[in-house]
Design a protein around this motif. Structure first.
Motif, PDB file in Angstrom:
ATOM      1  N   GLN A   1      13.727   2.741 -13.052  1.00  0.00           N
ATOM      2  CA  GLN A   1      13.283   2.552 -11.686  1.00  0.00           C
ATOM      3  C   GLN A   1      11.772   2.371 -11.713  1.00  0.00           C
ATOM      4  O   GLN A   1      11.054   3.250 -12.186  1.00  0.00           O
ATOM      5  N   VAL A   2      11.317   1.220 -11.233  1.00  0.00           N
ATOM      6  CA  VAL A   2       9.880   0.973 -11.207  1.00  0.00           C
ATOM      7  C   VAL A   2       9.292   1.768 -10.042  1.00  0.00           C
ATOM      8  O   VAL A   2       9.849   1.791  -8.956  1.00  0.00           O
ATOM      9  N   ILE A   3       8.177   2.473 -10.294  1.00  0.00           N
ATOM     10  CA  ILE A   3       7.618   3.250  -9.193  1.00  0.00           C
ATOM     11  C   ILE A   3       6.235   2.767  -8.752  1.00  0.00           C
ATOM     12  O   ILE A   3       5.801   3.092  -7.666  1.00  0.00           O
ATOM     13  N   ALA A   4       5.552   2.017  -9.583  1.00  0.00           N
ATOM     14  CA  ALA A   4       4.276   1.438  -9.159  1.00  0.00           C
ATOM     15  C   ALA A   4       3.984   0.253 -10.067  1.00  0.00           C
ATOM     16  O   ALA A   4       4.425   0.216 -11.214  1.00  0.00           O
ATOM     17  N   ALA A   5       3.239  -0.714  -9.536  1.00  0.00           N
ATOM     18  CA  ALA A   5       3.000  -1.920 -10.326  1.00  0.00           C
ATOM     19  C   ALA A   5       1.531  -2.302 -10.320  1.00  0.00           C
ATOM     20  O   ALA A   5       0.782  -1.895  -9.440  1.00  0.00           O
ATOM     21  N   ASN A   6       1.173  -3.093 -11.321  1.00  0.00           N
ATOM     22  CA  ASN A   6      -0.182  -3.640 -11.422  1.00  0.00           C
ATOM     23  C   ASN A   6      -1.257  -2.561 -11.521  1.00  0.00           C
ATOM     24  O   ASN A   6      -2.298  -2.644 -10.866  1.00  0.00           O
ATOM     25  N   LEU A   7      -0.983  -1.544 -12.315  1.00  0.00           N
ATOM     26  CA  LEU A   7      -1.977  -0.499 -12.562  1.00  0.00           C
ATOM     27  C   LEU A   7      -2.768  -0.898 -13.795  1.00  0.00           C
ATOM     28  O   LEU A   7      -2.195  -1.315 -14.791  1.00  0.00           O
ATOM     29  N   ASP A   8      -4.087  -0.803 -13.710  1.00  0.00           N
ATOM     30  CA  ASP A   8      -4.911  -1.105 -14.890  1.00  0.00           C
ATOM     31  C   ASP A   8      -5.077   0.143 -15.737  1.00  0.00           C
ATOM     32  O   ASP A   8      -4.966   0.114 -16.949  1.00  0.00           O
ATOM     33  N   THR A   9      -5.377   1.245 -15.066  1.00  0.00           N
ATOM     34  CA  THR A   9      -5.644   2.504 -15.773  1.00  0.00           C
ATOM     35  C   THR A   9      -4.831   3.606 -15.124  1.00  0.00           C
ATOM     36  O   THR A   9      -4.626   3.592 -13.916  1.00  0.00           O
TER      37      THR A   9
ATOM     38  N   ALA B   1       0.834  -1.206   0.000  1.00  0.00           N
ATOM     39  CA  ALA B   1       0.000   0.000   0.000  1.00  0.00           C
ATOM     40  C   ALA B   1       0.865   1.252   0.000  1.00  0.00           C
ATOM     41  O   ALA B   1       0.482   2.283  -0.547  1.00  0.00           O
ATOM     42  N   SER B   2       2.033   1.175   0.637  1.00  0.00           N
ATOM     43  CA  SER B   2       2.962   2.294   0.542  1.00  0.00           C
ATOM     44  C   SER B   2       4.357   1.795   0.839  1.00  0.00           C
ATOM     45  O   SER B   2       4.550   0.764   1.486  1.00  0.00           O
ATOM     46  N   ARG B   3       5.307   2.531   0.316  1.00  0.00           N
ATOM     47  CA  ARG B   3       6.683   2.088   0.418  1.00  0.00           C
ATOM     48  C   ARG B   3       7.507   3.182   1.079  1.00  0.00           C
ATOM     49  O   ARG B   3       7.465   4.331   0.660  1.00  0.00           O
ATOM     50  N   HIS B   4       8.210   2.838   2.135  1.00  0.00           N
ATOM     51  CA  HIS B   4       9.145   3.781   2.750  1.00  0.00           C
ATOM     52  C   HIS B   4      10.544   3.258   2.480  1.00  0.00           C
ATOM     53  O   HIS B   4      10.702   2.242   1.824  1.00  0.00           O
ATOM     54  N   LYS B   5      11.525   3.946   3.026  1.00  0.00           N
ATOM     55  CA  LYS B   5      12.895   3.573   2.681  1.00  0.00           C
ATOM     56  C   LYS B   5      13.189   2.085   2.929  1.00  0.00           C
ATOM     57  O   LYS B   5      13.605   1.374   2.027  1.00  0.00           O
ATOM     58  N   THR B   6      12.937   1.638   4.148  1.00  0.00           N
ATOM     59  CA  THR B   6      13.302   0.251   4.441  1.00  0.00           C
ATOM     60  C   THR B   6      12.100  -0.645   4.733  1.00  0.00           C
ATOM     61  O   THR B   6      12.250  -1.854   4.834  1.00  0.00           O
ATOM     62  N   VAL B   7      10.944  -0.051   4.910  1.00  0.00           N
ATOM     63  CA  VAL B   7       9.761  -0.879   5.183  1.00  0.00           C
ATOM     64  C   VAL B   7       8.630  -0.565   4.210  1.00  0.00           C
ATOM     65  O   VAL B   7       8.594   0.484   3.584  1.00  0.00           O
ATOM     66  N   CYS B   8       7.721  -1.544   4.130  1.00  0.00           N
ATOM     67  CA  CYS B   8       6.526  -1.360   3.308  1.00  0.00           C
ATOM     68  C   CYS B   8       5.315  -1.485   4.213  1.00  0.00           C
ATOM     69  O   CYS B   8       5.349  -2.217   5.210  1.00  0.00           O
ATOM     70  N   GLU B   9       4.245  -0.787   3.859  1.00  0.00           N
ATOM     71  CA  GLU B   9       2.981  -1.043   4.510  1.00  0.00           C
ATOM     72  C   GLU B   9       2.205  -1.962   3.574  1.00  0.00           C
ATOM     73  O   GLU B   9       2.083  -1.679   2.387  1.00  0.00           O
TER      74      GLU B   9
ATOM     75  N   ALA C   1      17.888 -11.080   0.727  1.00  0.00           N
ATOM     76  CA  ALA C   1      18.053 -11.808  -0.530  1.00  0.00           C
ATOM     77  C   ALA C   1      17.409 -11.037  -1.682  1.00  0.00           C
ATOM     78  O   ALA C   1      17.969 -10.921  -2.768  1.00  0.00           O
ATOM     79  N   LEU C   2      16.231 -10.483  -1.412  1.00  0.00           N
ATOM     80  CA  LEU C   2      15.511  -9.729  -2.444  1.00  0.00           C
ATOM     81  C   LEU C   2      16.305  -8.470  -2.821  1.00  0.00           C
ATOM     82  O   LEU C   2      16.454  -8.134  -4.000  1.00  0.00           O
ATOM     83  N   GLN C   3      16.846  -7.823  -1.796  1.00  0.00           N
ATOM     84  CA  GLN C   3      17.617  -6.603  -2.061  1.00  0.00           C
ATOM     85  C   GLN C   3      18.877  -6.903  -2.847  1.00  0.00           C
ATOM     86  O   GLN C   3      19.257  -6.138  -3.727  1.00  0.00           O
ATOM     87  N   ARG C   4      19.503  -8.039  -2.514  1.00  0.00           N
ATOM     88  CA  ARG C   4      20.753  -8.373  -3.205  1.00  0.00           C
ATOM     89  C   ARG C   4      20.544  -8.598  -4.695  1.00  0.00           C
ATOM     90  O   ARG C   4      21.400  -8.268  -5.502  1.00  0.00           O
ATOM     91  N   ILE C   5      19.360  -9.140  -5.064  1.00  0.00           N
ATOM     92  CA  ILE C   5      19.144  -9.343  -6.502  1.00  0.00           C
ATOM     93  C   ILE C   5      18.481  -8.110  -7.129  1.00  0.00           C
ATOM     94  O   ILE C   5      18.051  -8.134  -8.277  1.00  0.00           O
ATOM     95  N   GLY C   6      18.424  -7.040  -6.372  1.00  0.00           N
ATOM     96  CA  GLY C   6      17.964  -5.758  -6.929  1.00  0.00           C
ATOM     97  C   GLY C   6      16.459  -5.683  -7.127  1.00  0.00           C
ATOM     98  O   GLY C   6      15.982  -4.876  -7.919  1.00  0.00           O
ATOM     99  N   LYS C   7      15.705  -6.539  -6.440  1.00  0.00           N
ATOM    100  CA  LYS C   7      14.244  -6.476  -6.574  1.00  0.00           C
ATOM    101  C   LYS C   7      13.677  -5.624  -5.448  1.00  0.00           C
ATOM    102  O   LYS C   7      13.910  -5.905  -4.281  1.00  0.00           O
ATOM    103  N   GLN C   8      12.949  -4.605  -5.818  1.00  0.00           N
ATOM    104  CA  GLN C   8      12.398  -3.690  -4.823  1.00  0.00           C
ATOM    105  C   GLN C   8      10.887  -3.678  -4.916  1.00  0.00           C
ATOM    106  O   GLN C   8      10.334  -3.378  -5.969  1.00  0.00           O
ATOM    107  N   PRO C   9      10.195  -4.006  -3.821  1.00  0.00           N
ATOM    108  CA  PRO C   9       8.738  -3.913  -3.882  1.00  0.00           C
ATOM    109  C   PRO C   9       8.300  -2.455  -4.015  1.00  0.00           C
ATOM    110  O   PRO C   9       8.912  -1.570  -3.408  1.00  0.00           O
ATOM    111  N   VAL C  10       7.277  -2.217  -4.828  1.00  0.00           N
ATOM    112  CA  VAL C  10       6.761  -0.857  -5.008  1.00  0.00           C
ATOM    113  C   VAL C  10       5.255  -0.850  -4.733  1.00  0.00           C
ATOM    114  O   VAL C  10       4.636  -1.914  -4.657  1.00  0.00           O
TER     115      VAL C  10
END
Ligand SMILES: Nc1nc2c(ncn2[C@@H]2O[C@H](COP(=O)(O)OP(=O)(O)OP(=O)(O)O)[C@@H](O)[C@H]2O)c(=O)[nH]1
Ligand SMILES: [Zn+2]
Length: 377
Positions: free
Chosen positions: A126-134, A54-62, A77-86
């Protein structure tokens, strides 16, 4: 988000298995969750939870999970492969009730993703948001109405995979809104153009075809065009509730605000993230081609395959401009954005080379340390 998110957090003490919700529950309470995500998630065992960022802060997500909004860290592990949740990502959480920690360990496949050319010199998008329909591209009558800016936004939205819709806001301030709509339609191709007033709540009904249960809509547009006002109008009374989402974390329970993802009463999701609002063109040419499809169509008849439509002989695009079939400003705008794209790609390429160099340097240092440690030459 509405009442769905205000339910009690899962009670860890009474249950060993953290995810006691079924696929049916997930479908009901994680907006946008579908069969495909369910099947991707099915490989995970009971100590894992499914949720949506629902929201992304520097080190944590809501993260919205069935029955609550929780905070979670991001696994190393996720950070090491460069995957960042958005914002908008569907994620897998490892739930460890004994330590009270929750960690995002995987990001489920993204249907669409909105990116921007990375602002640093690290290269890549840099991905900033995902799974947007419109994506609602919001502009307003008056100074903000700038066709060239709208073309840029269209290119950005097209390259995300989401469908663009242009909203012309503040029509209460215009003498002849229909004329402005016509002007925008001139550059919008098949994209719907919807005149409205967020403040006086006129024209909002025309948005309902895009606000279906489980569908996700993000808003982009310059500062002051009325994005917040529109969200407030669409949410009506429910907006107040958004500030009361209950969140739990290691320190205990308190109320907080999740300002970036809003759930409409019917289950549609609105995303209004400051990071999404002002975005740059990335380095994908696909969006540009869709936003200027009449130029791409004409270009099929250019003499040279790699024609840049600037001064080549036998250029069908220049001819179409000469014949008045394509407005000159459209071609100028296309050139300007194409130049920007090639600059972005060069920057990414240079950034990648730099990253590669850094990686080799790191490997060299590590092996030097290793040799020192083992005493081997
Ligand atoms: N007349 C009129 N004013 C509006 C309308 N919608 C928004 N406004 C006004 O425009 C101003 C900016 O609105 P916001 O909703 O804060 O704009 P925003 O796009 O969210 O701006 P940022 O948060 O800076 O990105 C406010 O004073 C609103 O009251 C409208 O339909 N008509
Ligand atoms: Zn040409």
């Amino acid at each position: 988000m509405n009442e769905h998110c205000e339910a009690e957090s899962p009670d860890h003490s009474s249950d060993n298995s953290s995810d006691n919700s079924s696929g049916n529950d997930r479908m009901k309470v994680i907006p946008g969750w579908d069969e495909e995500l369910e099947s991707a998630f099915s490989v995970y065992q009971s100590s894992y939870l499914a949720g949506r960022v629902a929201s992304r802060h520097k080190t944590v997500c809501e993260i919205l999970i069935p029955g609550a909004v929780v905070q979670a860290g991001i696994s190393g592990a996720l950070q090491r492969i460069g995957k960042q949740p958005v914002v908008g990502d569907f994620v897998v959480l490892l739930d460890q009730p004994e330590t009270g920690s929750r960690m995002v360990v995987n990001i489920l496949p993204r249907r669409t993703c909105l990116s921007r050319g990375a602002t640093g010199d690290g290269g890549g998008e840099q991905v900033i948001a995902a799974n947007l329909d419109t994506i609602f591209i919001v502009t307003s009558v008056g100074k903000d109405l700038n066709l060239r800016r709208l073309e840029r936004y269209l290119a950005i939205v097209y390259s995300s995979g989401a469908s663009p819709v242009i909203l012309l806001n503040k029509i209460d301030l215009a003498d002849d809104p229909a004329l402005l709509v016509e002007k925008i339609r001139g550059i919008a191709g098949d994209v719907p153009v919807i005149p409205l007033s967020a403040l006086s709540k006129t024209g909002l009904d025309a948005l309902s075809p895009y606000l279906n249960p489980g569908e996700t809509v993000a808003l982009i547009g310059s500062s002051g065009v009325g994005k917040s006002t529109l969200i407030n109008s669409l949410l009506g009374e429910t907006v107040q509730k958004t500030a009361d989402i209950r969140k739990d974390d290691e320190k205990g329970r308190h109320t907080t605000t999740v300002r970036q993802m809003f759930l409409l009463p019917n289950g549609a999701v609105l995303i209004d993230n400051p990071g999404i609002r002002e975005i740059q063109l990335g380095d994908s040419a696909e969006g540009l081609e869709k936003a200027f499809s009449e130029i791409v169509d004409a270009a099929h008849n250019c003499k040279f395959k790699d024609c840049t439509h600037r001064d080549e002989p036998g250029c069908a695009v220049l001819q179409a401009v000469k014949d008045g079939l394509i407005p000159e400003e459209r071609l100028e705008s296309y050139h300007r954005l194409a130049d920007e794209l090639s600059f972005q790609s060069k920057k990414s390429e240079m950034g990648l080379k730099r990253l590669e160099k850094e990686k080799y340097r790191e490997i060299a240092v590590t092996s030097k340390k290793y040799r020192k440690f083992t005493g081997k030459p």
